[in-house]
Enzyme design. Structure first.
Site, short mmCIF file in Angstrom:
data_model
loop_
_atom_site.label_atom_id
_atom_site.label_comp_id
_atom_site.label_asym_id
_atom_site.label_seq_id
_atom_site.Cartn_x
_atom_site.Cartn_y
_atom_site.Cartn_z
N LYS A 128 0.88 -1.16 0.00
CA LYS A 128 0.00 0.00 0.00
C LYS A 128 0.92 1.21 0.00
O LYS A 128 1.45 1.58 1.06
CB LYS A 128 -0.91 -0.02 1.24
CG LYS A 128 -1.84 1.20 1.36
CD LYS A 128 -3.09 1.08 0.50
CE LYS A 128 -4.05 2.25 0.77
NZ LYS A 128 -5.31 2.15 0.03
N ASP A 170 -5.00 -0.67 5.38
CA ASP A 170 -5.47 -1.63 4.36
C ASP A 170 -4.61 -2.88 4.32
O ASP A 170 -5.12 -4.00 4.16
CB ASP A 170 -5.44 -0.95 2.98
CG ASP A 170 -6.59 0.04 2.81
OD1 ASP A 170 -6.67 0.66 1.74
OD2 ASP A 170 -7.39 0.19 3.74
N1 LIG Z 1 -17.33 -7.27 -0.89
C1 LIG Z 1 -17.31 -6.68 0.31
N2 LIG Z 1 -17.72 -7.35 1.40
C2 LIG Z 1 -17.71 -6.75 2.61
N3 LIG Z 1 -17.33 -5.48 2.85
C3 LIG Z 1 -16.92 -4.79 1.79
C4 LIG Z 1 -16.87 -5.33 0.48
N4 LIG Z 1 -16.39 -4.39 -0.35
C5 LIG Z 1 -16.18 -3.30 0.42
N5 LIG Z 1 -16.49 -3.54 1.70
C6 LIG Z 1 -16.42 -2.64 2.84
O1 LIG Z 1 -16.58 -1.32 2.36
C7 LIG Z 1 -15.59 -0.48 2.94
C8 LIG Z 1 -14.70 0.03 1.81
O2 LIG Z 1 -14.08 -1.06 1.18
P1 LIG Z 1 -12.53 -0.99 0.90
O3 LIG Z 1 -11.79 -0.58 2.13
O4 LIG Z 1 -12.12 -2.26 0.26
O5 LIG Z 1 -12.51 0.23 -0.13
P2 LIG Z 1 -11.24 0.79 -0.87
O6 LIG Z 1 -11.61 0.97 -2.29
O7 LIG Z 1 -10.08 -0.09 -0.56
O8 LIG Z 1 -11.02 2.24 -0.19
P3 LIG Z 1 -9.66 3.10 -0.13
O9 LIG Z 1 -9.71 4.03 -1.30
O10 LIG Z 1 -9.76 3.79 1.18
O11 LIG Z 1 -8.49 2.15 -0.16
C9 LIG Z 1 -14.80 -1.31 3.94
O12 LIG Z 1 -15.37 -1.16 5.23
C10 LIG Z 1 -15.02 -2.73 3.45
O13 LIG Z 1 -14.98 -3.68 4.50
C1 LIG Z 2 -9.35 8.14 2.97
C2 LIG Z 2 -9.78 7.18 1.89
N1 LIG Z 2 -10.18 5.93 2.54
C3 LIG Z 2 -8.70 6.94 0.86
N2 LIG Z 2 -7.58 6.29 1.50
C4 LIG Z 2 -8.26 8.19 0.15
C5 LIG Z 2 -9.24 8.56 -0.92
C6 LIG Z 2 -8.86 9.84 -1.61
C7 LIG Z 2 -9.93 10.25 -2.62
C8 LIG Z 2 -9.65 11.64 -3.19
C9 LIG Z 2 -10.72 12.04 -4.22
O1 LIG Z 2 -10.86 11.34 -5.26
O2 LIG Z 2 -11.49 12.97 -3.95
MG LIG Z 3 -8.40 0.22 0.48
#
Ligand SMILES: Nc1ncnc2c1ncn2[C@@H]1O[C@H](COP(=O)(O)OP(=O)(O)OP(=O)(O)O)[C@@H](O)[C@H]1O
Ligand SMILES: C[C@H](N)[C@H](N)CCCCCC(=O)O
Ligand SMILES: [Mg+2]
Length: 247
Positions: A34, A47
């Site tokens: 990450k 993450d």
């Molecule tokens: N398929 C799934 N099953 C259960 N929970 C999920 C699923 N997809 C997403 N979530 C939940 O939704 C929230 C956001 O998911 P995730 O953290 O994977 O997003 P992300 O795209 O990695 O965000 P970031 O940009 O912050 O890295 C988390 O709390 C995660 O547990």
């Molecule tokens: C805090 C969040 N969970 C991510 N790590 C960061 C997402 C930045 C998004 C910025 C944007 O597209 O406006």
């Molecule tokens: Mg994430």
């Protein structure tokens, strides 16, 4: 060795859960990076820790920068006074991990064009810098299930193609239990919008339990080895209203 950069059509779309599912199926030699974690304090699980919780302790992890406020990395760095993260440092880290692991997964923050430094560089520039080191790279794009995803997916893939970056496919990050008409139609329409295969869909709730239950869901939700076609029709039938899906 394969290096996959995992981006999404936005934040909270399921990149971490999908990264964990790919890691779960990648075999014993897998590392997750990450590059920039935001919104998590020093010492708190981010993450990468969530991937280990879901996929298992065999997954090697790394993180290059962390900022306390839940913002884009460039914004969070500026407000905290902490140094920004540039693409060359990330490329070196990816190349180092790729020399030690059969599979390396790099999870971005938010969507593809989120900025990490003052020059506005982000995941695409990190991938280009990695390619310049002679390490092959592909993208995996995590997308939403419902209405609106066709446009955001097409825009993300267009941005990747415009930068000469290859995409293995797209994966739906969170498939709703009560999928509506748009979500069900998107199973058929996403490959045309993305111009790359739909390689799977993680049912909502997949992140409840790590270890063997998560591995089972990952196996049932993703195309084997993220290659070839994924049977979206069979998935839709398993998750049709009233069905009792397994993964
Ligand atoms: N398929 C799934 N099953 C259960 N929970 C999920 C699923 N997809 C997403 N979530 C939940 O939704 C929230 C956001 O998911 P995730 O953290 O994977 O997003 P992300 O795209 O990695 O965000 P970031 O940009 O912050 O890295 C988390 O709390 C995660 O547990
Ligand atoms: C805090 C969040 N969970 C991510 N790590 C960061 C997402 C930045 C998004 C910025 C944007 O597209 O406006
Ligand atoms: Mg994430």
């Amino acid at each position: 060795m394969s290096v996959l950069f995992i981006t999404g059509t936005g934040t909270e779309v399921g990149k971490t859960v999908v990264t964990a599912a790919v890691a779960a199926l990648a075999g014993p030699s897998v590392a997750v990076l990450k590059p920039g974690q935001t919104g998590v304090a020093v010492g708190e699980p981010g993450d990468a820790a969530e991937v280990v919780r879901l996929a298992g302790p065999h997954v090697a992890t790394a993180e290059l920068a962390r900022y306390p406020e839940p913002l884009a990395p460039d914004t969070a760095a500026r407000r905290s006074g902490l140094p920004t993260l540039g693409p060359d440092a990330v490329a070196k880290a990816v190349a180092g991990l790729a020399a030690e692991h059969a599979t390396v997964l790099v999870e971005g923050a938010g969507g593809l064009l989120v900025r990490y430094d003052e020059q506005g560089r982000g995941l695409a520039e990190m991938a280009a810098a990695t390619l310049a080191l002679g390490v092959d790279v592909e993208f995996l794009v995590v997308v939403a299930a419902g209405l609106g995803t066709l446009n955001s997916t097409a825009l993300t893939l267009e941005a990747l193609r415009a930068r000469g970056l290859r995409t293995r496919g797209v994966v739906i990050g969170s498939w709703p239990e009560d999928a509506d008409l748009a979500a069900r139609c998107n199973l058929a329409d996403l490959p045309a919008a993305a111009e790359v295969p739909l390689l799977g869909a993680l049912p909502a709730g997949s992140a409840a339990e790590g270890g063997a239950p998560f591995h089972a869901v990952a196996r049932a939700s993703l195309a084997p080895a993220l290659g070839g076609a994924w049977d979206a029709a069979a998935f839709a039938a398993r998750h049709a209203p009233g069905a009792h899906p397994v993964g």
